[in-house]
Scaffold this motif. Structure first.
Motif, short mmCIF file in Angstrom:
data_model
loop_
_atom_site.label_atom_id
_atom_site.label_comp_id
_atom_site.label_asym_id
_atom_site.label_seq_id
_atom_site.Cartn_x
_atom_site.Cartn_y
_atom_site.Cartn_z
N ARG A 47 -23.07 14.52 -10.39
CA ARG A 47 -21.69 14.70 -9.95
C ARG A 47 -21.01 13.34 -9.81
O ARG A 47 -21.67 12.30 -9.77
N ALA A 48 -19.70 13.37 -9.73
CA ALA A 48 -18.92 12.14 -9.62
C ALA A 48 -17.76 12.36 -8.66
O ALA A 48 -17.08 13.39 -8.70
N ILE A 49 -17.55 11.38 -7.76
CA ILE A 49 -16.43 11.38 -6.83
C ILE A 49 -15.56 10.18 -7.19
O ILE A 49 -16.01 9.03 -7.11
N GLU A 67 -31.91 10.39 -3.92
CA GLU A 67 -31.00 10.29 -5.05
C GLU A 67 -30.58 8.83 -5.28
O GLU A 67 -30.64 8.00 -4.37
N VAL A 68 -30.16 8.56 -6.50
CA VAL A 68 -29.65 7.24 -6.87
C VAL A 68 -28.14 7.37 -7.08
O VAL A 68 -27.69 8.19 -7.87
N VAL A 69 -27.38 6.55 -6.35
CA VAL A 69 -25.92 6.61 -6.38
C VAL A 69 -25.40 5.30 -6.96
O VAL A 69 -25.81 4.22 -6.54
N LEU A 78 -18.23 12.90 0.84
CA LEU A 78 -17.81 13.98 -0.06
C LEU A 78 -18.86 14.28 -1.12
O LEU A 78 -18.94 15.40 -1.63
N ALA A 79 -19.65 13.28 -1.48
CA ALA A 79 -20.63 13.43 -2.56
C ALA A 79 -21.85 14.26 -2.14
O ALA A 79 -22.65 14.65 -3.00
N ILE A 86 -22.16 9.47 -9.11
CA ILE A 86 -21.22 8.37 -9.30
C ILE A 86 -20.16 8.47 -8.20
O ILE A 86 -19.56 9.53 -8.01
N VAL A 87 -19.95 7.39 -7.47
CA VAL A 87 -18.87 7.31 -6.49
C VAL A 87 -18.13 6.01 -6.75
O VAL A 87 -18.74 4.94 -6.66
#
Length: 418
Positions: free
Chosen positions: A357-359, A242-244, A235-236, A320-321
């Protein structure tokens, strides 16, 4: 069982080169599974509640095991929307057994054999069986034939039989047809018959064990199922480079599954609890030794740290997840009303303005809705949708980081009376 299957347009039950696959998932994540099926297998599918149906060339059926967002996978043997149940329970059971007996099993069995790498004999050889009977009357079946069990799932009010009775009736007919050994545990094959009001279909499981925990070597009390973790990462829309970050990673399902999705991004997991951080490290280091199909060290790492006081510089995280505390088995919803806004504002400092963004997944939707007014300077809600996780109804929230730079609140200064 969910609503009846709509197989209109699918050719897997009639085309010799195709097979029809049913893949289950957590309710609410069906569009994510459909997207992965298209991306990974180049197949168009159809969403049903809790599952996705699609056709795939039989030579590619084994690749369905590479799907990371599904729980279980079946190949369909036969299906009808015009099943008429007789009056008595005995007649109904005979009709179900007759339906399963008259199906064409050959293609589905070949798919099962290939996907599960079964090296034995599927079909009984009457001459060999006769010789075996004469030499050892107590052992009439070939040793290299598969063992199986039959399962039945039904819904509707017009069934006068129990699921266990259907399992015995249909399973007995399958045993007579193929001569397979019946085994309730540690079986080679599971045959499933699904019964609705007028729909009946038979399928063979391509996953005798659920894919829930296939990448975890250590499970904690609150471990998030890897299939759910993979769905959240999908979903992200993570991009290469990218750094998650999962600031509440527990056993590390989200960073681990994210890295195994081969997005080209780097995944970090943070956990405030020392045992949790240790468990996360064990899962990360153990994945290549336990799962030999993984030939490379995934792009991930973990650390012990506090989500409310993150130890990173400003703007260094892209996504952010995380699976937020539900406040059921751990903590409380009263705690969440304080924790959620503090965490989101603290993470706003780390996440890149405008593009970040954040999930977020949580069952405590009330606490999240009450958080909105406290975080809307830095986070804009894109959308949210409901999911069902082991009987718990949760929500998934998708936030976008606003362009506002993070400004920490000035500490309160107590006035000293002179």
């Amino acid at each position: 069982m969910c609503e009846p299957l709509n197989l209109e347009g699918f050719k897997g039950l009639t085309d010799d080169g195709l097979c029809t696959i049913e893949a289950s998932c957590a309710t609410g994540f069906e569009p994510v599974v459909l997207e992965e099926v298209k991306e990974l297998l180049d197949c168009d599918g159809r969403v049903h509640r809790g599952r996705v149906i699609f056709d795939i060339p039989i030579q590619k059926a084994r690749e369905t095991l590479k799907l990371r967002t599904v729980n279980n996978i079946w190949v369909l043997v036969g299906h009808t929307h015009q099943f008429v149940y007789p009056e008595s329970s005995e007649e109904q059971l005979v009709s179900l057994a007759d339906f399963a007996d008259k199906l064409s099993w050959e293609k589905s069995l070949e798919v099962w054999k290939d996907v599960l790498n079964f090296e034995g004999t599927i079909y009984k050889d009457e001459e060999t069986e006769k010789d075996n009977l004469e030499s050892n009357p107590k052992k009439p079946r070939l040793e290299d034939m598969p063992s199986f069990r039959c399962s039945c799932y039904r819904t509707g009010t017009n069934h006068k039989f129990k699921s266990t009775e259907a399992q015995i009736s249909v399973g007995g007919r399958i045993h007579d047809k193929f001569g397979w050994n019946v085994k309730m545990k540690d079986y080679n094959m599971e045959v499933v018959i699904n019964c609705d009001v007028d729909q009946v279909y038979v399928a063979i499981a391509l996953t005798n064990k659920s894919l829930f925990y296939r990448t975890l070597t250590q499970l904690g009390q609150l471990a998030l199922k890897p299939t759910l973790a993979a769905s959240l990462v999908k979903l992200a829309k993570v991009e290469p480079g990218e750094v998650v970050l999962d600031p509440m990673c527990g056993g590390g399902s989200i960073p681990l599954e994210g890295a195994l999705l081969n997005t080209g991004a780097f995944f970090l997991g943070g956990e405030i609890n020392a045992e949790g951080a240790k468990r996360c490290r064990t899962n990360m280091t153990g994945v290549t030794s336990v799962h030999t199909e993984i030939k490379y060290p995934p792009l991930m790492d973990c650390f012990q740290g506090d989500a409310v006081n993150p130890c990173f510089k400003d703007g260094c995280i892209d996504v952010i997840v995380t699976d937020l505390p539900f406040g059921r088995r751990s903590g409380s919803k009263a705690d969440n009303r304080v924790l959620y806004p503090r965490t989101m504002n603290a993470l706003a400092r780390l996440v890149r303005p405008d593009t970040g963004r954040a999930i977020l997944l949580t069952q405590d939707k009330a606490s999240m809705f009450k958080t909105f007014n406290q975080i809307n300077k830095y986070w804009k809600l894109s959308r949210f949708f409901g999911v069902n996780i082991g009987g718990l109804k949760g929500l998934v929230f998708l936030f976008n980081r606003t362009a506002d730079l993070y400004v920490p609140k000035a500490p309160k200064v107590k006035k000293i009376k002179s």
